[in-house]
Motif scaffolding. Sequence first.
Motif, PDB file in Angstrom:
ATOM      1  N   ILE A 110       0.852  -1.189   0.000  1.00 46.25           N
ATOM      2  CA  ILE A 110       0.000   0.000   0.000  1.00 46.25           C
ATOM      3  C   ILE A 110       0.886   1.236   0.000  1.00 46.25           C
ATOM      4  CG2 ILE A 110      -1.804   1.260   1.240  1.00 46.25           C
ATOM      5  CD1 ILE A 110      -2.624  -1.456   2.451  1.00 46.25           C
ATOM      6  N   GLY A 111       0.661   2.107  -0.986  1.00 49.88           N
ATOM      7  CA  GLY A 111       1.457   3.326  -1.127  1.00 49.88           C
ATOM      8  C   GLY A 111       0.882   4.487  -0.348  1.00 49.88           C
ATOM      9  N   ARG A 112       0.764   5.636  -1.000  1.00 53.90           N
ATOM     10  CA  ARG A 112       0.361   6.883  -0.334  1.00 53.90           C
ATOM     11  C   ARG A 112      -1.126   6.963   0.002  1.00 53.90           C
ATOM     12  NH1 ARG A 112       1.400   7.431  -5.565  1.00 53.90           N
ATOM     13  NH2 ARG A 112      -0.213   8.387  -6.806  1.00 53.90           N
ATOM     14  N   ASN A 113      -1.955   6.100  -0.649  1.00 52.37           N
ATOM     15  CA  ASN A 113      -3.393   6.074  -0.342  1.00 52.37           C
ATOM     16  C   ASN A 113      -3.968   4.736  -0.778  1.00 52.37           C
ATOM     17  OD1 ASN A 113      -4.171   6.227  -3.187  1.00 52.37           O
ATOM     18  ND2 ASN A 113      -3.545   8.381  -3.084  1.00 52.37           N
ATOM     19  N   CYS A 114      -5.269   4.551  -0.619  1.00 50.14           N
ATOM     20  CA  CYS A 114      -5.905   3.258  -0.902  1.00 50.14           C
ATOM     21  C   CYS A 114      -5.999   2.935  -2.395  1.00 50.14           C
ATOM     22  CB  CYS A 114      -7.289   3.210  -0.270  1.00 50.14           C
ATOM     23  SG  CYS A 114      -7.226   3.142   1.521  1.00 50.14           S
ATOM     24  N   GLU A 115      -5.794   3.915  -3.242  1.00 43.18           N
ATOM     25  CA  GLU A 115      -5.771   3.651  -4.690  1.00 43.18           C
ATOM     26  C   GLU A 115      -4.370   3.263  -5.158  1.00 43.18           C
ATOM     27  OE1 GLU A 115      -8.454   3.649  -6.926  1.00 43.18           O
ATOM     28  OE2 GLU A 115      -9.565   3.729  -5.042  1.00 43.18           O
ATOM     29  N   ASP A 116      -3.355   3.678  -4.431  1.00 39.89           N
ATOM     30  CA  ASP A 116      -1.956   3.419  -4.785  1.00 39.89           C
ATOM     31  C   ASP A 116      -1.516   2.101  -4.152  1.00 39.89           C
ATOM     32  OD1 ASP A 116       0.667   3.726  -5.663  1.00 39.89           O
ATOM     33  OD2 ASP A 116       1.225   4.991  -3.957  1.00 39.89           O
ATOM     34  N   VAL A 117      -2.074   0.995  -4.677  1.00 37.42           N
ATOM     35  CA  VAL A 117      -1.815  -0.329  -4.119  1.00 37.42           C
ATOM     36  C   VAL A 117      -1.353  -1.252  -5.240  1.00 37.42           C
ATOM     37  CG1 VAL A 117      -2.818  -2.301  -2.910  1.00 37.42           C
ATOM     38  CG2 VAL A 117      -3.572   0.012  -2.351  1.00 37.42           C
ATOM     39  N   PHE A 118      -0.329  -2.026  -4.945  1.00 36.24           N
ATOM     40  CA  PHE A 118       0.150  -3.050  -5.865  1.00 36.24           C
ATOM     41  C   PHE A 118       0.133  -4.389  -5.147  1.00 36.24           C
ATOM     42  CE2 PHE A 118       1.798   0.697  -7.845  1.00 36.24           C
ATOM     43  CZ  PHE A 118       1.754   0.416  -9.201  1.00 36.24           C
ATOM     44  N   ALA A 119      -0.184  -5.432  -5.881  1.00 35.92           N
ATOM     45  CA  ALA A 119      -0.094  -6.796  -5.367  1.00 35.92           C
ATOM     46  C   ALA A 119       0.913  -7.538  -6.231  1.00 35.92           C
ATOM     47  CB  ALA A 119      -1.453  -7.480  -5.411  1.00 35.92           C
ATOM     48  N   TYR A 120       1.685  -8.398  -5.601  1.00 33.26           N
ATOM     49  CA  TYR A 120       2.714  -9.165  -6.299  1.00 33.26           C
ATOM     50  C   TYR A 120       2.472 -10.650  -6.064  1.00 33.26           C
ATOM     51  CZ  TYR A 120       4.832  -4.580  -6.319  1.00 33.26           C
ATOM     52  OH  TYR A 120       5.050  -3.243  -6.500  1.00 33.26           O
TER      53      TYR A 120
END
Length: 107
Positions: free
Chosen positions: A57-67
């Motif tokens: 999770i990055g700077r907010n809930c939209e800035d999310v990456f899954a690996y």
Amino acid sequence: MWVLDTGTVGIGNTTQNLCPYALNVFDLATDRRIRRYEFRPEDTNPNTFIANIAVDIGRNCEDVFAYFSDELGYGLVAYSWEQNRSWRFDHSFFFPDPLRGDFNVAG
């Protein structure tokens, strides 16, 4: 909660892929699925076996990456929540190095 649907039934020689790999994301506060994303055909190969997810999770809930590590297809699949898109990375670094360790089963 992030859940991976492998679309797979069976194990070993009996394995069948009945549907594509898919990511399901649930809101535990409402008990509802808020997103389902099917992996693109080019995200997997005939040997693909994905068994884990790492969520960043990055700077907010939209800035999310899954690996997702492809343990038998030797690759990495990344997914962007914001773009609702995935990418596969293939590189020789994902292949196991037989000289880097010992693998011992039952003694």
